[in-house]
Every structure is written in structure tokens, then in C-alpha cells.
Enzyme design. Structure first.
Site, mmCIF file in Angstrom:
data_model
loop_
_atom_site.group_PDB
_atom_site.id
_atom_site.type_symbol
_atom_site.label_atom_id
_atom_site.label_comp_id
_atom_site.label_asym_id
_atom_site.label_seq_id
_atom_site.Cartn_x
_atom_site.Cartn_y
_atom_site.Cartn_z
ATOM 1 N N GLY A 1 6.075 32.785 73.677
ATOM 2 C CA GLY A 1 6.875 32.194 72.599
ATOM 3 C C GLY A 1 6.786 33.006 71.315
ATOM 4 O O GLY A 1 6.006 33.952 71.209
ATOM 5 N N CYS B 1 3.102 23.749 59.756
ATOM 6 C CA CYS B 1 3.282 24.920 58.886
ATOM 7 C C CYS B 1 3.514 24.551 57.412
ATOM 8 O O CYS B 1 2.942 25.170 56.507
ATOM 9 C CB CYS B 1 4.454 25.760 59.394
ATOM 10 S SG CYS B 1 5.817 24.807 60.069
ATOM 11 N N HIS C 1 8.883 29.761 54.979
ATOM 12 C CA HIS C 1 9.221 28.450 54.418
ATOM 13 C C HIS C 1 8.978 28.481 52.903
ATOM 14 O O HIS C 1 7.968 29.020 52.447
ATOM 15 C CB HIS C 1 8.308 27.348 54.978
ATOM 16 C CG HIS C 1 8.537 26.999 56.416
ATOM 17 N ND1 HIS C 1 9.527 27.544 57.203
ATOM 18 C CD2 HIS C 1 7.872 26.115 57.213
ATOM 19 C CE1 HIS C 1 9.454 27.010 58.418
ATOM 20 N NE2 HIS C 1 8.457 26.150 58.457
ATOM 21 N N ASN D 1 5.896 31.209 57.885
ATOM 22 C CA ASN D 1 5.603 30.037 58.718
ATOM 23 C C ASN D 1 5.036 30.402 60.081
ATOM 24 O O ASN D 1 4.314 29.610 60.691
ATOM 25 C CB ASN D 1 6.867 29.184 58.900
ATOM 26 C CG ASN D 1 8.034 29.978 59.463
ATOM 27 O OD1 ASN D 1 8.456 30.982 58.866
ATOM 28 N ND2 ASN D 1 8.557 29.554 60.590
#
Ligand code: 25A
Ligand code: L14
Length: 349
Positions: free
Chosen positions: A13, A129, A242, A315
Site C-alpha cells: 500500500g 494522521c 494535510h 500525512n
């Protein structure tokens, strides 16, 4: 410890790959690193420095001889497999939301509450996060003058949704420039050139689950069940990083000037704040960096003791992979890489 085997579960991932590169970059003292994912990815290769690791299918019996397993494979995978890791004596650092609010599991940001690692029983949770970067910046303020209330609005990148979020923004932009109708798969509405005030699922109180994570995780890590926190979380068409607009009401007065000095000495924080020079943090500058950037620090003139600030971090790094690897580093440093015999069956229902 002479032998130290680390497994990355969910290694294919977006976060799993970053975990492998973070372990390598920081020269984590592992003698062996293993990559696990679902059956779909078994046999594929993932990069670990200049080596390639062959991905194996994650199974209940994968944890024999593994000392630390870092999970980023989604909540249901963590719920299913982490108890088997603990049973095998392998300490789990889990990036999903599955174990965060479980009283048996410490929830840790090393700059905020490393002392909570001492009571782990085999599963340690990595926070959300948005919570991580907010608390890295707020912890020094909390310790210095106390915090009564936090009001936060987030501007979250699509990489929070993993590779499918990144792919969706990319493809929608391409489709729109080619006069094709954009497809919406990862999000309910078009994210390109738009903002969605919606991250994770809606709850009965009309907040989203992401918003309530910021409330509950802050309370747990500050050991302050009464601290008032309210959040609005939005998805913006940004790939990595973010941003957060944060208003805090403090117990005692802290001026913006003193806040800048305080934060410039805080671990993991980089104050980047000079309006005259147009210096303020942005996702494009924070992407790929380890620090949490803080700027736009101002006195909130509408209350007696208040501050406004703008907090930005990558993030995927501090918000996920880096924080998890830092937890693993602390476990090694504090000689906590073990699950006590009496705790090993704790998480098996
Ligand atoms: O966050 P996710 O997408 O839900 O997945 C997080 C991780 O959890 C694993 C999963 O492995 C993934 O590694 N996982 C999920 N269930 C698991 C289980 N039961 C589990 N691990 C163990 N046990 P996976 O093997 O299931 O995923 C392999 C591929 O499937 C894609 N995928 C997963 N869930 C998906 C999905 N695709 C669509 N919808 C979903 N719900 C997954 O996507 C992976 O390819 P990806 O995000 O890993 O990557 C997609 C493509 O992009 C490349 N890529 C990824 N990151 C980077 C990258 N390339 C360059 N740099 C990167 N940083 C991948 O190689 C792929 O081509
Ligand atoms: O709880 O979609 O760690 O941006 C963080 C990323 C939930 C989803 C978590 C996103 C996830 C979120």
C-alpha cells in the site's frame, strides 16, 4: 538485542511502501525485514533500500520469530491478524483505527506521550494522521499553559485514502482536461477542483468518524477526558500533506510571540512563520519532510487567552509511516520489544 525481525503488513500500500523506505532511511536496527500483504500481492516485489523483498501472504501463523509487526492494511485486517501476532510474542504497531480507543492499547505519538509505551500488552496503536500533527504542535502549549478548548478545521490530502485516492485525483484531472466525464469511485463526488466536507463515515451525531477521532484520540493521548475539542474535516484536491487551521483557548495567557519561541524548541516541530516574507507552511513544502510545520501564529483577539495557527505535515510520513517507525525505535530503545506471557492471549476473543 542481537536478532530483531520486523514485518511490514500491508507492504504494497501507499503507507506500507513508505514504512519500508522509512525503516531503511533511518537505519532501523533490524536484522531481517519481511513484507506481507494479501494473497493478491503475494509473489510481487517491494523496494527496501537497494534490495527487493518478495511479498508474502499474511496468515495467522506468519508471526513466528517476528519481533515487531507494523500494520497498515486496513482496520479489518488488523482486527483479524494483530491478536495472532501478540499471541506469538510479536509486538504490533497498528496504523488503522481498529485498536486506537481500546483501553488495553496505548495510543502513542513519541513527541507527546512516549511514557504510555511502558504499559503495552502487545498491540500499540498509531493515531490518526490529523491528530498526530495537531498534537505534535499543541503538546508544548498544553504543558506550558494548559489548553481548555481546541477548534480545528482540516484540509486533507487524497493520499490519506491510499493509492486509490491518489489515482482518483490524477485521473479526474486528466479526464476533465480531455473533455471526458470524470469517474467517482474513491469519493462520492468529484474531488478535482472541489472540496468535500466529508472524511470517513457519518455518525449518528452528524459528525464524521474522522472528526470524532480527533476529539477522542486527543483526550486519550493528553490523558485529559475533559478537554474540549471540536473538528471539521475536509478533503481537498492535494496529493500529499494535510493542513489544519487550529484555534486554541489556553488556561493561562501565552502570546503569539512566546508561542513562536516555545514551538521553535519543540521536538518534531519547525516554526515557519514570517508574514512579511510570505513565509507560511503549505502541503507542497511539507511533502516528503519529517517535521510538523507551524505558521500563521496569531493572538486570537476575540478571547482573553487564545491563539490561532496553521499546522501542516506529510500525512503519509509523520501522519502514518514515520510515527509508526518512531514508535518501533522507542520500543527498542526502552527494551519493550516483548509481549508478557500472561498477556499473549488477551486479544484473542
Ligand atoms: O490502503 P489500501 O489500498 O486499502 O491497502 C493497504 C494495504 O493493505 C493490504 C493491501 O495489500 C495494501 O498493501 N491489505 C489489504 N487487505 C489485506 C489482508 N487481508 C492486506 N494485507 C494483508 N492481508 P493488497 O495485497 O490487498 O493490495 C495489493 C494491491 O491492491 C490494491 N488495493 C488494495 N485495496 C484496494 C486496492 N485497490 C483498489 N481498491 C482497494 N480497496 C493496492 O493498492 C495494491 O496495489 P496500493 O495502494 O497498494 O497500490 C496500487 C498501485 O500503486 C502502486 N503503488 C502503491 N504505492 C506506491 C505505488 N507505486 C509507487 N510508489 C508508491 N508509494 C502499487 O504497486 C500498485 O501498482
Ligand atoms: O483513521 O481518508 O487513520 O484521509 C486516516 C486517513 C482514516 C481515513 C485513519 C483519509 C485514516 C483517512
Amino acid at each position: 538485542m542481537s536478532k530483531l525481525t520486523v514485518a511490514v503488513c500491508g507492504a504494497t500500500g501507499a503507507v506500507g511502501r513508505e514504512m519500508l523506505s522509512t525503516l531503511h532511511q533511518r537505519a532501523f536496527p533490524a536484522t531481517e525485514v519481511l513484507a506481507f500483504a494479501s494473497a493478491r500481492s503475494a509473489g510481487n516485489k517491494v523496494e527496501f533500500g537497494d534490495q527487493e523483498l518478495t511479498v508474502r501472504e499474511l496468515k495467522e501463523d506468519s508471526f513466528e520469530g517476528v519481533d515487531i509487526a507494523i500494520f497498515s492494511a486496513g482496520g479489518s485486517t488488523s482486527l483479524k491478524f494483530a491478536p495472532y501476532a501478540a499471541k506469538a510474542g510479536c509486538v504490533v504497531v497498528d496504523n488503522s483505527a481498529a485498536w486506537r480507543m481500546d483501553d488495553r492499547c496505548p495510543l502513542v505519538v513519541p513527541e507527546v506521550n512516549p511514557e504510555d509505551l511502558a504499559w503495552h500488552k502487545g498491540i500499540i496503536a498509531n493515531p490518526n494522521c490529523s491528530t498526530i500533527q495537531m498534537l505534535v504542535a499543541l503538546k508544548p502549549i498544553y504543558d506550558a499553559v494548559g489548553i481548555k478548548r481546541i477548534v480545528v478545521s482540516t484540509y486533507q490530502a487524497v493520499s490519506g485514502t491510499g493509492q486509490k485516492g491518489i489515482a482518483e485525483l490524477e485521473k479526474q484531472v486528466r479526464d476533465l482536461f480531455n473533455a471526458r466525464d470524470p469517474e467517482c469511485k474513491a469519493y462520492p463526488y468529484q474531488i478535482a477542483f472541489n472540496i468535500l466536507p466529508h472524511i470517513d463515515v457519518f455518525l449518528d451525531n452528524d459528525y464524521t468518524k474522522e472528526e470524532m477521532k480527533m476529539v477522542n484520540e486527543t483526550r486519550k493521548m493528553f490523558h485529559d477526558p475533559l478537554i474540549r475539542v471540536t473538528a471539521t474535516c475536509a478533503r481537498v484536491p492535494v496529493f500529499y500533506g494535510h493542513a489544519e487551521s487550529v484555534n486554541v483557548e489556553t488556561e493561562k495567557k501565552l502570546t503569539a510571540r512566546d508561542c513562536r519561541v516555545l514551538l521553535s524548541q519543540a521536538p518534531g516541530v519547525r516554526v515557519y512563520d514570517n508574514p512579511r516574507e510570505l513565509m507560511y507552511p503549505m502541503p507542497l513544502m511539507a511533502a516528503g519532510k519529517d517535521e510538523t510545520f507551524v505558521g500563521r501564529i496569531r493572538d486570537d483577539e476575540s478571547v482573553e487567552n487564545g491563539l490561532n495557527m496553521w499546522i501542516v505535515a506529510d500525512n503519509i510520513r509523520k501522519g502514518a509511516a514515520l510515527n509508526a517507525v518512531q514508535i518501533a525505535e522507542e520500543l527498542v530503545k526502552r527494551d519493550l520489544v516483548r509481549v508478557k506471557e500472561e498477556d499473549r492471549n488477551l486479544f484473542l476473543a
